[in-house]
Motif scaffolding. Structure first.
Motif, PDB file in Angstrom:
ATOM      1  N   ILE A  93       0.839  -1.203   0.000  1.00 50.68           N
ATOM      2  CA  ILE A  93       0.000   0.000   0.000  1.00 50.68           C
ATOM      3  C   ILE A  93       0.871   1.249   0.000  1.00 50.68           C
ATOM      4  CG2 ILE A  93      -1.635   1.341   1.386  1.00 50.68           C
ATOM      5  CD1 ILE A  93      -2.867  -1.400   2.200  1.00 50.68           C
ATOM      6  N   ILE A  94       1.932   1.235   0.770  1.00 41.18           N
ATOM      7  CA  ILE A  94       2.824   2.390   0.825  1.00 41.18           C
ATOM      8  C   ILE A  94       3.541   2.589  -0.511  1.00 41.18           C
ATOM      9  CG2 ILE A  94       4.891   3.324   1.921  1.00 41.18           C
ATOM     10  CD1 ILE A  94       3.862   1.951   4.517  1.00 41.18           C
ATOM     11  N   VAL A  95       4.015   1.503  -1.113  1.00 42.40           N
ATOM     12  CA  VAL A  95       4.676   1.600  -2.422  1.00 42.40           C
ATOM     13  C   VAL A  95       3.697   2.155  -3.455  1.00 42.40           C
ATOM     14  CG1 VAL A  95       5.644   0.270  -4.333  1.00 42.40           C
ATOM     15  CG2 VAL A  95       6.389  -0.198  -2.014  1.00 42.40           C
ATOM     16  N   ALA A  96       2.487   1.633  -3.465  1.00 44.61           N
ATOM     17  CA  ALA A  96       1.490   2.112  -4.414  1.00 44.61           C
ATOM     18  C   ALA A  96       1.199   3.595  -4.186  1.00 44.61           C
ATOM     19  CB  ALA A  96       0.205   1.292  -4.286  1.00 44.61           C
ATOM     20  N   ILE A  99       4.190   5.648  -5.494  1.00 41.83           N
ATOM     21  CA  ILE A  99       4.179   5.682  -6.959  1.00 41.83           C
ATOM     22  C   ILE A  99       3.083   6.616  -7.441  1.00 41.83           C
ATOM     23  CG2 ILE A  99       3.692   4.298  -9.023  1.00 41.83           C
ATOM     24  CD1 ILE A  99       5.198   2.008  -7.638  1.00 41.83           C
ATOM     25  N   PHE A 100       1.921   6.565  -6.785  1.00 38.92           N
ATOM     26  CA  PHE A 100       0.835   7.486  -7.123  1.00 38.92           C
ATOM     27  C   PHE A 100       1.293   8.933  -6.979  1.00 38.92           C
ATOM     28  CE2 PHE A 100      -2.560  10.163  -5.332  1.00 38.92           C
ATOM     29  CZ  PHE A 100      -3.394  10.227  -6.432  1.00 38.92           C
ATOM     30  N   LEU A 101       1.978   9.247  -5.878  1.00 30.96           N
ATOM     31  CA  LEU A 101       2.445  10.615  -5.662  1.00 30.96           C
ATOM     32  C   LEU A 101       3.450  11.037  -6.721  1.00 30.96           C
ATOM     33  CD1 LEU A 101       2.866  10.762  -1.775  1.00 30.96           C
ATOM     34  CD2 LEU A 101       1.039  11.744  -3.164  1.00 30.96           C
ATOM     35  N   VAL A 102       4.375  10.142  -7.060  1.00 29.05           N
ATOM     36  CA  VAL A 102       5.387  10.463  -8.072  1.00 29.05           C
ATOM     37  C   VAL A 102       4.730  10.688  -9.427  1.00 29.05           C
ATOM     38  CG1 VAL A 102       7.340   9.513  -9.369  1.00 29.05           C
ATOM     39  CG2 VAL A 102       7.297   9.334  -6.880  1.00 29.05           C
ATOM     40  N   ARG A 104       1.641  11.488 -10.040  1.00 29.81           N
ATOM     41  CA  ARG A 104       0.806  12.689  -9.970  1.00 29.81           C
ATOM     42  C   ARG A 104       1.661  13.947 -10.131  1.00 29.81           C
ATOM     43  NH1 ARG A 104      -2.939  14.477  -4.943  1.00 29.81           N
ATOM     44  NH2 ARG A 104      -4.209  15.964  -6.060  1.00 29.81           N
ATOM     45  N   ALA A 105       2.807  13.969  -9.452  1.00 30.81           N
ATOM     46  CA  ALA A 105       3.711  15.114  -9.578  1.00 30.81           C
ATOM     47  C   ALA A 105       4.244  15.217 -11.005  1.00 30.81           C
ATOM     48  CB  ALA A 105       4.862  14.987  -8.589  1.00 30.81           C
ATOM     49  N   TYR A 106       4.554  14.081 -11.608  1.00 27.49           N
ATOM     50  CA  TYR A 106       5.046  14.070 -12.983  1.00 27.49           C
ATOM     51  C   TYR A 106       3.991  14.627 -13.937  1.00 27.49           C
ATOM     52  CZ  TYR A 106       6.366  12.305 -17.560  1.00 27.49           C
ATOM     53  OH  TYR A 106       6.656  12.212 -18.889  1.00 27.49           O
ATOM     54  N   GLU A 107       2.759  14.197 -13.773  1.00 27.30           N
ATOM     55  CA  GLU A 107       1.687  14.671 -14.643  1.00 27.30           C
ATOM     56  C   GLU A 107       1.493  16.179 -14.514  1.00 27.30           C
ATOM     57  OE1 GLU A 107      -0.116  13.174 -17.024  1.00 27.30           O
ATOM     58  OE2 GLU A 107       1.111  11.386 -16.718  1.00 27.30           O
ATOM     59  N   ARG A 108       1.692  16.700 -13.322  1.00 34.40           N
ATOM     60  CA  ARG A 108       1.528  18.141 -13.122  1.00 34.40           C
ATOM     61  C   ARG A 108       2.665  18.936 -13.748  1.00 34.40           C
ATOM     62  NH1 ARG A 108      -0.991  18.971  -7.074  1.00 34.40           N
ATOM     63  NH2 ARG A 108      -2.982  18.014  -7.571  1.00 34.40           N
TER      64      ARG A 108
END
Length: 145
Positions: A93-96, A99-102, A104-108
């Motif tokens: 869950i923490i890895v997911a 990865i979601f945060l990374v 999301r930041a990349y998309e922004r």
């Protein structure tokens, strides 16, 4: 010698270099996440659950109670280490989440290219149409005579 030349060409392709880079970055990312889980998250969960250390939670299948997981393994007892499963789920869950945060930041950071507004092609004005009609009528009338 063609084999080695082909192999060298294969290794120097951008896809292989990108994959190797991703593996190295992934290994480093794994160390960061492992540290976060083991050194921060699990102790916090231990405090919340009253000091329970999930890595030492197990069920002995031979019916004997053992003080620790190490004692059960030393006695070569068959054990189900459900604590490791709980820890692996938390880790996942923490890895997911990371990865979601990374991502999301990349998309922004991507520059959003705004599509130009689609406007109807501007046609001739009413005066231009009347002028064209007049000129066409003149041309037709002078062509008949």
């Amino acid at each position: 010698m063609a084999f080695f030349k082909d192999f060298k060409t294969f290794l120097m392709k951008g896809d292989i270099i990108a994959l190797a880079t991703a593996v190295v970055v992934g290994a480093a990312f794994n160390k960061i996440v492992s540290s976060v889980v083991e050194d921060i998250i699990m102790p916090l969960i231990g405090v919340i659950t009253g000091g329970v250390d999930f890595s030492n939670q197990f069920i002995s299948l031979d019916g004997t109670e053992y003080e620790t997981l190490d004692a059960a393994r030393e006695a070569e007892a068959a054990v189900i280490t459900y604590g490791n499963v709980i820890q692996a789920i938390i880790y996942f869950i923490i890895v997911a989440f990371f990865i979601f945060l990374v991502l999301r930041a990349y998309e922004r950071t991507k520059t959003k290219k705004e599509a130009p507004a689609v406007t109807a092609p501007k046609g001739p004005s009413q005066e231009e149409l009347l002028t064209e009609i007049r000129d066409e009528l003149k041309r037709q009338n002078t062509g008949r005579a």
